[in-house]
Design a protein around this motif. Structure first.
Motif, PDB file in Angstrom:
ATOM      1  N   ARG A 120      49.326  28.471  52.268  1.00 32.41           N
ATOM      2  CA  ARG A 120      48.039  27.788  52.129  1.00 32.41           C
ATOM      3  C   ARG A 120      48.306  26.345  51.749  1.00 32.41           C
ATOM      4  N   ASN A 121      47.650  25.429  52.426  1.00 41.25           N
ATOM      5  CA  ASN A 121      47.801  24.024  52.048  1.00 41.25           C
ATOM      6  C   ASN A 121      46.803  23.685  50.940  1.00 41.25           C
ATOM      7  N   GLY A 122      46.858  22.466  50.460  1.00 43.62           N
ATOM      8  CA  GLY A 122      45.989  22.032  49.376  1.00 43.62           C
ATOM      9  C   GLY A 122      44.527  21.915  49.770  1.00 43.62           C
ATOM     10  N   LEU A 123      44.234  22.029  51.057  1.00 44.57           N
ATOM     11  CA  LEU A 123      42.847  22.003  51.535  1.00 44.57           C
ATOM     12  C   LEU A 123      42.271  23.418  51.619  1.00 44.57           C
TER      13      LEU A 123
ATOM     14  N   LEU B 198      49.350   9.344  47.621  1.00 40.86           N
ATOM     15  CA  LEU B 198      50.458  10.302  47.587  1.00 40.86           C
ATOM     16  C   LEU B 198      49.931  11.724  47.454  1.00 40.86           C
ATOM     17  N   TYR B 199      48.981  11.903  46.557  1.00 39.36           N
ATOM     18  CA  TYR B 199      48.449  13.238  46.333  1.00 39.36           C
ATOM     19  C   TYR B 199      47.698  13.741  47.560  1.00 39.36           C
ATOM     20  N   GLU B 200      46.908  12.880  48.187  1.00 42.33           N
ATOM     21  CA  GLU B 200      46.182  13.274  49.400  1.00 42.33           C
ATOM     22  C   GLU B 200      47.159  13.696  50.499  1.00 42.33           C
ATOM     23  N   ALA B 201      48.256  12.961  50.654  1.00 41.97           N
ATOM     24  CA  ALA B 201      49.276  13.349  51.635  1.00 41.97           C
ATOM     25  C   ALA B 201      49.889  14.685  51.248  1.00 41.97           C
TER      26      ALA B 201
ATOM     27  N   GLU C 206      48.697  12.110  59.165  1.00 42.02           N
ATOM     28  CA  GLU C 206      48.892  11.098  60.202  1.00 42.02           C
ATOM     29  C   GLU C 206      49.651   9.914  59.618  1.00 42.02           C
ATOM     30  N   GLY C 207      50.659   9.468  60.343  1.00 42.53           N
ATOM     31  CA  GLY C 207      51.421   8.299  59.925  1.00 42.53           C
ATOM     32  C   GLY C 207      52.433   8.562  58.824  1.00 42.53           C
TER      33      GLY C 207
ATOM     34  N   ALA D 100      56.844   4.244  47.831  1.00 50.16           N
ATOM     35  CA  ALA D 100      56.071   3.705  48.952  1.00 50.16           C
ATOM     36  C   ALA D 100      55.327   4.813  49.709  1.00 50.16           C
ATOM     37  N   GLY D 101      55.442   6.057  49.245  1.00 51.05           N
ATOM     38  CA  GLY D 101      54.764   7.167  49.907  1.00 51.05           C
ATOM     39  C   GLY D 101      55.542   7.755  51.074  1.00 51.05           C
TER      40      GLY D 101
END
Length: 176
Positions: free
Chosen positions: A12-15, A161-164, A45-46, A112-113
């Motif tokens: 399961r991902n964080g979403l 960073l957390y969103e990624a 993305e990216g 830098a992420g």
């Protein structure tokens, strides 16, 4: 080490998106397993991977899911610290970022992420290690993310960073 003998798990991902997975390969010497998902999950993305050597003392941001006896959804924890010293005579580094659970398994980003690699458990007494994107690419035969351009990079904000990490870190859900 957390995978059941059957090699069949859910992730399961964080979403909160859940997928059935099975073990494709196990690399015991590296402390990792490669899973094949029944259906793909969204990716960042990216997302770029750090290129070149990872230096001890560099800032590191590690995500982990704390091990729980139930299958409830959880948020990944973000830990901040500094990458540790080389482990033994190899090229691997101690993670240096203290994890609450110590089991590892989550992504590690630089300031830098950019993806530095993944945190892996070192066994019962050892602290977690970093398996770098360079080592993972060599082991798997393909990159985990696009290589970042060389040169100075802007620092990423912690919320970025957390969103990624919500799409990059996976919670392992085992069925007994």
């Amino acid at each position: 080490a957390l995978l059941p003998a059957s090699g069949k798990v859910w992730v399961r991902n964080g979403l909160g998106q859940l997928r059935k997975a099975r073990m494709h390969q196990r690399h015991r010497a590296w402390g990792i397993a490669v899973l094949t998902l029944e259906r793909a999950l969204p990716v960042v993305e990216g997302l770029q991977s750090h290129t070149g050597a990872v230096f001890p003392g560099s800032a590191g941001y590690a995500l982990e899911y704390v091990t729980h006896p139930d299958a409830d959804a959880a948020w990944p924890l973000l830990h901040v610290g500094f990458i540790g010293a080389p482990v033994g005579k190899g090229t691997q580094l101690a993670l240096g970022v203290e994890l609450k659970d110590g089991s590892g398994g989550g992504p590690v980003f630089d300031a830098a992420g950019r993806l530095l690699g993944i945190a892996v458990a070192s066994g019962h007494a050892g602290s977690p290690r970093l398996v770098s994107t360079h080592d993972l690419q060599h082991l798997l035969g393909k990159p985990l993310a696009l290589p970042a351009p060389t040169g100075p990079a802007l620092r990423a904000m912690l919320d970025q960073l957390y969103e990624a990490g919500l799409k990059t870190a996976l919670q392992l859900v085992t069925a007994r």
